[in-house]
Design a protein around this motif. Structure first.
Motif, PDB file in Angstrom:
ATOM      1  N   GLN A 174       0.864  -1.170   0.000  1.00 32.71           N
ATOM      2  CA  GLN A 174       0.000   0.000   0.000  1.00 32.71           C
ATOM      3  C   GLN A 174       0.908   1.229   0.000  1.00 32.71           C
ATOM      4  N   ASN A 230      -5.324   4.568  -7.043  1.00 30.16           N
ATOM      5  CA  ASN A 230      -6.409   5.060  -6.194  1.00 30.16           C
ATOM      6  C   ASN A 230      -6.276   6.572  -6.059  1.00 30.16           C
ATOM      7  N   TYR A 257       1.394   5.099  -0.309  1.00 28.42           N
ATOM      8  CA  TYR A 257       0.698   6.378  -0.199  1.00 28.42           C
ATOM      9  C   TYR A 257       1.687   7.473  -0.589  1.00 28.42           C
ATOM     10  N   HIS A 289      -1.783   4.980  -3.722  1.00 28.19           N
ATOM     11  CA  HIS A 289      -2.775   5.965  -3.303  1.00 28.19           C
ATOM     12  C   HIS A 289      -2.129   7.346  -3.371  1.00 28.19           C
TER      13      HIS A 289
END
Length: 482
Positions: free
Chosen positions: A76, A155, A78, A366
């Motif tokens: 993930q 995202n 970011y 993201h």
């Protein structure tokens, strides 16, 4: 700021390239306890990383390329940037990196990446690829459903609506809504930036270039950069000349940014300026050159084939390393059955084989809203979420208790140093490193006791209640476990 070379007014305010080698974020993060961090839906441990100002996606690509050497985890990422043009370049770079190998070969992909990434002027085929991809992304950004279907790794949910509109406008400008090089006269803008930086020493720019290379970058370990490469890049903005020099004449619109007074990406294209590096034409090729040398046998073969040229120029090493990164990423995505591993193939309901290799859901990028670094800790979903925090050189001023609250106990912090900023003297570099240590301590981090000394990265850790967050200090960062 007055610099040894000039007034410093040509520095610019946008970073297009990083100042440190690409790192494997998985090697820099603490080990994850599967019992605590496993995702209930996928049964695979998560690795959440927050990156401030990484600018060019090199750390993410390096991490994905090395993922096959580690136990499987879901990434993930970011990413928080200070301008939407950097976000757009991230998306374009990943679209290229994940391009179907049957549509674009490995060599073509590597060369396209280097030219798009580091050249102010492009060859027509590369410019055509940029226009096509930008047009595709411009149509996907305002349609979340289609975006999730075609780019499941992306995202944009954290971006504001006005930021999405501006992002779409960036892609439409790249796609060539305003035809012709006069819409973005790169050569003139590059020369203007150089004149502003050098000031009265512009006429002696060749001597200034040689001095910066030999007396600064070479002294700091960047000896792989050849004089011709550095001089060509500083004069023309072409870092990687993979073909005949006359083939590079199309402006690279991905290096365009809005000047601060300009309110929007309107029709006044003549007002656009070259964003350039945060320090314009200062830093040279070192921070975006290769990190690993080719094998010894390849070096010998190259030296025998072209005895008058060094086989270790920055451009050649970079092309070699980028090709290897894309090769590893492609192998990681390739179904395991194609590699002759029958044990990694499972059957579906009708008995037909199904590849068990990594799915597209293995990682997600993201993009966070601009300027949200100081407010992330107010949201419960980000508080104590990240196992690793990366802060680029140009965003160190944001490092504080607010960001520290977003890192889990036992998490790590990596800060990019200013080693390859040629206008900083040794005492200034040392002062910057000291300031980084003070900011990290204020944010709740302490120097990593077992980190390998580095001139480009400072490593810290956040003390926790459990010792499970401490990395085995016998494992050197960047080395997968046995």
């Amino acid at each position: 700021m007055t610099t040894p070379a000039g007034s410093g007014s040509g520095f610019g305010s946008v970073s297009w390239w990083g100042l440190s080698p690409a790192v494997d974020l998985q090697a820099e993060s603490p080990p994850v306890d599967p019992d605590l961090q496993a995702d209930t839906e996928h049964g695979t441990p998560d690795l959440s990383v927050l990156l401030l100002g990484s600018t060019d996606g090199r750390h993410l690509l390096r991490t994905l390329a090395r993922a096959a050497l580690w136990p499987q985890r879901r990434f993930q990422f970011y990413v928080l940037e200070n301008n939407l043009e950097a976000v757009a370049r991230h998306m374009l770079i990943f679209s290229l990196a994940l391009e179907d190998p049957e549509k674009m070969g490995l060599q073509e992909k590597s060369e396209t990446f280097l030219e798009m990434w580091g050249n102010a002027l492009l060859r027509p085929p590369v410019a055509a690829f940029v226009r096509a991809q930008a047009d595709r992304l411009a149509h996907l950004v305002p349609e979340p459903d289609r975006l999730a279907e075609q780019l499941p790794w992306l995202n944009l949910g954290a971006l504001k609506f006005r930021e999405r509109d501006a992002l779409e406008a960036v892609f439409r400008f790249w796609a060539g809504g305003e035809k012709g090089p006069e819409a973005f006269p790169m050569s003139r803008l590059w020369d203007s930036r150089l004149r502003h930086y050098l000031g009265s020493r512009y006429d002696a720019r060749r001597g200034v270039s040689d001095w910066d290379l030999h007396m600064k970058l070479h002294d700091r370990g960047a000896r792989v950069i050849h004089t011709r490469e550095f001089r060509r890049w500083r004069d023309t903005g072409v870092a990687f000349e993979l073909r005949d020099s006359s083939a590079y004449h199309v402006p690279n619109r991905t290096l365009a940014s809005r000047s601060p007074p300009e309110p929007s990406w309107g029709a006044h294209c003549s007002a656009r300026v070259l964003g350039g590096h945060r320090h314009g034409a200062l830093c040279g090729l070192r921070h975006r050159s290769g990190r690993r040398k080719p094998p010894a046998d390849q070096q010998r073969a190259a030296s025998q084939a072209t005895p008058l040229l060094s086989p270790e120029t920055a451009g050649e090493i970079t092309l070699h390393n980028v090709t290897e990164v894309f090769r590893e990423i492609t192998a990681w995505w390739r179904p395991r059955a194609a590699q002759g591993d029958p044990e990694q193939v499972r059957g579906d309901g009708d008995g037909s084989p199904e590849p068990a290799g990594p799915a597209l859901e293995s990682f997600t990028v993201h993009f966070l809203s601009l300027g949200s670094a100081q407010t992330l800790h107010h949201k419960s979903c980000y508080k104590g979420r990240f196992q690793l925090l990366y802060v680029a050189c140009g965003m160190v001023h944001l490092l504080g208790p607010e960001l520290g609250a977003c890192v889990a106990p036992g998490g790590r912090l990596i800060v990019e140093l200013a080693q390859y900023l040629v206008d900083l003297r040794q005492e200034q570099l040392q002062g910057f490193s000291t300031k980084v240590g003070e900011l990290a301590q204020t944010a709740g981090f302490a120097p990593h006791p077992g980190a390998k000394p580095s001139e480009t990265l400072a490593r810290f850790y956040k003390a926790g209640d459990s010792g499970s967050g401490c990395m085995d200090l016998t494992v050197e960062p960047g080395t997968p476990p046995p």
